[in-house]
Design a protein around this motif. Structure first.
Motif, short mmCIF file in Angstrom:
data_model
loop_
_atom_site.label_atom_id
_atom_site.label_comp_id
_atom_site.label_asym_id
_atom_site.label_seq_id
_atom_site.Cartn_x
_atom_site.Cartn_y
_atom_site.Cartn_z
N LYS A 133 11.31 6.86 0.14
CA LYS A 133 11.14 8.30 -0.08
C LYS A 133 10.15 8.85 0.96
CE LYS A 133 11.58 7.69 -5.08
NZ LYS A 133 10.89 7.86 -6.40
N GLN A 134 9.98 10.15 0.92
CA GLN A 134 9.00 10.79 1.79
C GLN A 134 7.75 11.21 1.02
OE1 GLN A 134 10.68 13.58 4.68
NE2 GLN A 134 12.72 12.82 4.13
N THR A 135 7.66 10.77 -0.24
CA THR A 135 6.54 11.12 -1.09
C THR A 135 5.57 9.95 -1.17
OG1 THR A 135 8.02 12.47 -2.43
CG2 THR A 135 5.86 11.91 -3.38
N MET A 136 4.29 10.20 -0.92
CA MET A 136 3.29 9.14 -0.98
C MET A 136 3.18 8.60 -2.40
SD MET A 136 1.80 8.65 2.02
CE MET A 136 0.06 8.26 1.93
N SER A 137 2.94 7.29 -2.50
CA SER A 137 2.80 6.66 -3.80
C SER A 137 1.93 5.41 -3.69
CB SER A 137 4.16 6.28 -4.38
OG SER A 137 4.01 5.54 -5.57
N VAL A 138 1.19 5.13 -4.74
CA VAL A 138 0.39 3.90 -4.82
C VAL A 138 0.94 2.96 -5.89
CG1 VAL A 138 -1.67 5.13 -4.05
CG2 VAL A 138 -1.28 4.79 -6.50
N LEU A 139 2.03 3.36 -6.52
CA LEU A 139 2.60 2.59 -7.63
C LEU A 139 3.59 1.55 -7.12
CD1 LEU A 139 3.21 5.47 -10.19
CD2 LEU A 139 1.26 3.92 -10.04
N ILE A 140 3.36 0.31 -7.50
CA ILE A 140 4.26 -0.78 -7.09
C ILE A 140 5.69 -0.49 -7.54
CG2 ILE A 140 4.80 -3.21 -7.48
CD1 ILE A 140 1.80 -3.71 -7.64
N SER A 141 5.83 0.06 -8.72
CA SER A 141 7.16 0.29 -9.30
C SER A 141 8.00 1.26 -8.48
CB SER A 141 7.03 0.80 -10.73
OG SER A 141 6.30 2.02 -10.75
N GLU A 142 7.35 2.05 -7.62
CA GLU A 142 8.09 3.03 -6.83
C GLU A 142 8.53 2.51 -5.48
OE1 GLU A 142 6.11 6.79 -6.73
OE2 GLU A 142 6.19 7.03 -8.91
N TYR A 143 8.16 1.27 -5.16
CA TYR A 143 8.56 0.67 -3.88
C TYR A 143 9.72 -0.28 -4.13
CZ TYR A 143 4.53 2.66 -1.54
OH TYR A 143 3.62 3.53 -0.99
N ASN A 144 10.82 -0.05 -3.46
CA ASN A 144 12.01 -0.84 -3.74
C ASN A 144 12.47 -1.71 -2.57
OD1 ASN A 144 12.69 1.39 -2.28
ND2 ASN A 144 14.17 2.19 -3.73
N TYR A 145 11.78 -1.66 -1.44
CA TYR A 145 12.09 -2.55 -0.32
C TYR A 145 10.83 -3.34 0.01
CZ TYR A 145 16.02 0.65 0.24
OH TYR A 145 17.12 1.42 0.01
N TRP A 146 10.96 -4.67 0.07
CA TRP A 146 9.80 -5.55 0.24
C TRP A 146 10.08 -6.60 1.31
CZ3 TRP A 146 5.24 -4.94 -2.47
CH2 TRP A 146 5.28 -4.02 -3.53
N GLY A 147 9.02 -6.95 2.03
CA GLY A 147 9.10 -8.09 2.93
C GLY A 147 8.82 -9.37 2.17
N GLN A 148 8.80 -10.48 2.90
CA GLN A 148 8.62 -11.79 2.26
C GLN A 148 7.14 -12.14 2.08
OE1 GLN A 148 9.03 -11.38 5.45
NE2 GLN A 148 7.52 -12.75 6.38
N GLY A 149 6.26 -11.41 2.75
CA GLY A 149 4.83 -11.63 2.61
C GLY A 149 4.26 -12.53 3.70
N THR A 150 2.96 -12.35 3.97
CA THR A 150 2.25 -13.19 4.92
C THR A 150 0.89 -13.54 4.33
OG1 THR A 150 1.51 -13.39 7.23
CG2 THR A 150 1.28 -11.23 6.21
N GLN A 151 0.50 -14.82 4.44
CA GLN A 151 -0.72 -15.29 3.81
C GLN A 151 -1.94 -14.94 4.65
OE1 GLN A 151 -1.22 -17.15 0.78
NE2 GLN A 151 -3.36 -16.67 1.24
N VAL A 152 -2.96 -14.40 3.99
CA VAL A 152 -4.26 -14.16 4.61
C VAL A 152 -5.29 -14.94 3.82
CG1 VAL A 152 -6.05 -12.46 5.07
CG2 VAL A 152 -3.66 -11.90 5.52
#
Length: 124
Positions: A101-120
């Motif tokens: 979307k074009q609306t800012m959000s901090v809620l995990i539930s509103e993000y529907n595309y994810w990468g695989q992650g990188t360890q820090v």
């Protein structure tokens, strides 16, 4: 559809810096809000930072404000997270995400595309 691939994680000492990158693809990814999240062992995934499509509006979790900077280069199809003054409590798997979307959000539930992650990992 948006495809995301993170890189740049690693092991760093307390007080050190790292820059994470998120390579994005998909026909319309550049118009979407992008975010970074993290998940430490035994803890829930949490919001870190988000940036709007042009890059002039950003928002951060209080725990990283003043230390982390999110940015994006739409011409390079990449979103970045510059992390300075790292602390052991920043140790986590970091994920790049898009809310489609074009609306800012901090809620995990509103993000529907994810990468695989990188360890820090930040050592004390």
């Amino acid at each position: 559809q948006v495809q995301l691939v993170e890189s740049g994680g690693g092991l760093v000492q307390d007080g050190g810096s790292l820059r994470l990158s998120c390579a994005a693809s998909g026909r319309t990814w550049s118009i979407y809000v992008m975010g970074w999240f993290r998940q430490a062992p035994g803890k829930e995934r949490e919001f870190v930072a988000a940036i709007n499509r042009i890059g002039f509006r950003t928002t951060y979790a209080d725990s990283v404000k003043g230390r982390f900077t999110i940015s994006r280069d739409n011409a390079k199809n990449t979103v970045y997270l510059q992390m300075n003054s790292l602390k052991p409590e920043d140790t986590a798997v970091y994920y790049c995400a898009s809310n489609g979307k074009q609306t800012m959000s901090v809620l995990i539930s509103e993000y529907n595309y994810w990468g695989q992650g990188t360890q820090v990992t930040v050592s004390s």
